[in-house]
Enzyme design. Sequence first.
Site, PDB file in Angstrom:
ATOM      1  N   GLU A 101      10.562  63.106  67.629  1.00  0.00           N
ATOM      2  CA  GLU A 101      11.745  63.113  66.776  1.00  0.00           C
ATOM      3  C   GLU A 101      12.736  64.165  67.242  1.00  0.00           C
ATOM      4  OE1 GLU A 101      11.831  62.450  62.183  1.00  0.00           O
ATOM      5  OE2 GLU A 101      11.618  64.620  62.553  1.00  0.00           O
ATOM      6  N   VAL A 112      59.518  62.999  69.259  1.00  0.00           N
ATOM      7  CA  VAL A 112      58.810  62.183  70.233  1.00  0.00           C
ATOM      8  C   VAL A 112      57.342  61.999  69.875  1.00  0.00           C
ATOM      9  CG1 VAL A 112      57.993  63.990  71.820  1.00  0.00           C
ATOM     10  CG2 VAL A 112      58.720  61.755  72.731  1.00  0.00           C
ATOM     11  N   GLY A 113      56.849  62.759  68.886  1.00  0.00           N
ATOM     12  CA  GLY A 113      55.475  62.553  68.431  1.00  0.00           C
ATOM     13  C   GLY A 113      54.494  63.629  68.835  1.00  0.00           C
TER      14      GLY A 113
END
Length: 1001
Positions: A88, A224-225
């Site tokens: 595990e 422009v972002g």
Amino acid sequence: MTQASLSVSSSFTYDVFISFRGIDTRNTFTGNLYNSLDQKGIHTFLDEEEIQKGEQITRALFQAIQQSRIFIVVFSNNYASSTFCLNELAVILECSNTHGRLLLPVFYDVEPSQVRHQSGAYGDALKKHEERFSDDKDKVQKWRDALCQAANVSGWHFQHGSQSEYKFIGNIVEEVTKKINRTPLHVADNPVGLDYPVLDVASLLGIGSDEGANMVGIYGTGGVGKSTLARAVYNNQLSDQFDGVCFLADIRESTIKHGLVQLQETLLSEILCEKDIRVGNVNRGISIIKRRLQSKKVLLVLDDIDKAKQIQVLAGGHDWFGSGSKIIITTRDKHLLAINGILSLYEVKQLNNKKSLELFNWYAFKNNNVDPCYGDISKRAVSYAGGLPLALEVIGSHLCGRSLCAWKDALDKYEEIPHEDIHETLKVSYNDLDEKDKGIFLDIACFFNSYEMSYVKEMLYLHGFKAENGIEVLTDKSLMKIDDGGCVRMHDLVQDMGREIVRQESTLEPGKRSRLWFHDDIIHVLEENTGTDTIEVIIINLCNDKEVRWSGKAFKKMKNLKILIIRSARFSKDPQKLPNSLRVLDWSGYPSQSLPSDFNPKNLMILSLHESCLISFKPIKAFESLSFLDFDGCKLLTELPSLSGLVNLWALCLDDCTNLITIHNSVGFLNKLVLLSTQRCTQLELLVPTINLPSLETLDMRGCSRLKSFPEVLGVMKNIRDVYLDQTSIDKLPFSIQKLVGLRRLFLRECLSLTQLPDSIRTLPKLEITMAYGCRGFQLFEDKEKVGSKMFPNAMLVYKEGSPELLDMSSLNICPDNAIEVFSTSTLGINVDFMSKGILEGRGNWYQHESDKSSLRFWFQNKFPRITLCCAVEPPVCKDNMLLDFKLSVLINGTEQFTSSCNYIFSAEKIILLCDLVCKVERSYLEHEWNQVDILYEFKYPMTRTASRNPSWSFIYAYEDNKVGVKFLSQFVEGEETCRRFTTYIWFSRVARFVCELRNG
């Protein structure tokens, strides 16, 4: 969005997955931890006993691990004895490493060193596993590696009696709560075109790299972002592996409203998850940030920086943060990033047409399905937005649900007056400029967008601005760019923003604005006479079919007008007044026969009245600042008066002044004149009698068909580079031309009257002379390497434009020290037609050899023979005429006896070289033995990428001499082919002999 597993926006079934050894802690520590997490609303997966059947990880358990956000591994005394727990753990570590999930180890009554080094109970357990799985040592080694890796992760260590288990669990729950409370930011309603930029920035940040802190700057035009991209990157990078995260938005506005101290406190509070942190002042805040965060791995975004100090007090250096930290900074000003040493930069660019249309459609139609009726007008809207996401969003939202007519009206309005939201957003960058830089920006926005940079700088200088620094500032602030061609590029909406700023100086009366470019406004000011002293620049380009009906006095009130440029305009009256404040007067088609009598421009630097009605020009003392005088195409101008007062004149252009007869002698003595051009002045017989122009670089008199003589050169002119005398009637050049010591190119194409060149021209060693169109010219005198003996090629035939030509250069009287001589047609007496037919029909049939250099071999006895060589080469495949370098080398018995090179430039179908060689070799060969001679001829085009082209030897001819024995090498097989080709050789030899006999009379 790729790599979604790194973002907490990914879908998780469980917040926490707990791995533990049931018999050790199920009903004690782990059970209490699970309950505490559950009470906080943290969805936790706890292994149920029934799932742990056997030793292998079941499918259900594997899915639970994959769908968990945080892993807590409780290392207890018997953890390593369970192969299930070890399997595990291996799966958990693989998931953590691959997907960036957070691993939190808890050492419960176990020393971390026992887990790390597998000692004590862990060592005993692993030894048993090795005995059990002796045939699968890799499995046990994988478990050992997993334990070692997990133990090296920072976690919690609990020992009974050292602290309260309740408080210990509370600390774990608090930490987990901090991690899972990190929620992703809203990126955009329609995040179009972000995928690749997010990946690019993530690459710059260094995904998976924990070496030092990494800073990346994101810059670009307003709207422009940049912030949108930063939010998307933040979400993409957001991981529970960071010790702290913080996104400081709108720092420019926050600094104004709240100050830098509050920003420092917010940064600390969000990263440390502590409330009410107080730093007192900026300098103390710097120290606290460095001290408390230098060992923490953080994710920090500083959005919309507009001052260098903002970076300096919030993220002043890489050493402020722990290894693996990621810092993202967005700004409109690229220079701020350089100031702070941020080298990893990403420029956000406008969307392409496809993405622009997609984004616009989402706002205008709420989906990507466009009504066909709106197809064309949607493209118009997208074109107007120019790929700027802000504009696409604003315009699309405004037009949403409106009729087609409303769309058209709105777009018409936007093209005249920008949308307020777009204008105000873009104007932020303008507001940050100082007054001089604002002036430069407005000049470019109003007049010079898309112009070549050198012209823009000149105009800005003439307006009164120092352009170098201002251009850099505007570029850094993303208000403009310089393209690969060296031209200014300003986004259309940024340009509109600048023009709107000027329009708002006076919305009703254009005459009260500083700059006028719109023809309707200019015509209004001129016709209504509403100009004021506010106007500084007017540039207009009207159609000739539109007449300006004015009084001629409109410029009288414009006392601060510095630049006046008028192109293609008709006026009802001549100008009566011109402002004395002018620095540039460029008026194409100037309607008056003279300048106004009271025109007294002390600062005028450019006067260009091309194709005007000017008849007379009377330079006065006020013109002493003039540097550029252009009367190109002034067909009514007959004489140019004294220019002796124009002491700063740099360029004088009189091209196409077809009635110009006289130029004052003073033009020959302008000390600062760099360019003098009189192209196609067809009535001009004499430029000036004498010249002494120390600064002159170019003298261009091509097309002056009546020009009969070249001025005497009185002083040494070191700066002269080019002289154009094409299509003139000059019959000789003065001996004093030798004083043009800097001359590099002399153009004498179609100079039919020129019969000889002066001997003095030999003193110009780097001169390149062009005699005919279709070639750039040739250099006659270049230092040549002389090795041993000397040879003298005596004839050169050049096949150009479909027919052979011989260069007429016999009058040069080249001294014997020069290795290559060029003779005229009359000296050679060659029948050119016969030569071309004889040579070209059989070119290359006798001898051809493929090698790095084209070579020809023969042997001689007693005396080196007098020989004639002929070879041909194809010109380079290129648009421009390129420098052709050919090199001749002669080797006797393998020893180089002679080498010579000369640079020629031709553009022709073929180049054929015919030359005589005479070798004055003394005792450099074997007497009474055969001496081997190799002649190598090589062509190169060094100005192109084309490889060297080797000539094809046509023939070699040896003159008859009883004392000389000569034999030739044939490269062909024995038999009929050899005889046939040798016969061809003899035929060519007869041609060559005939040519030489003609030459010798």
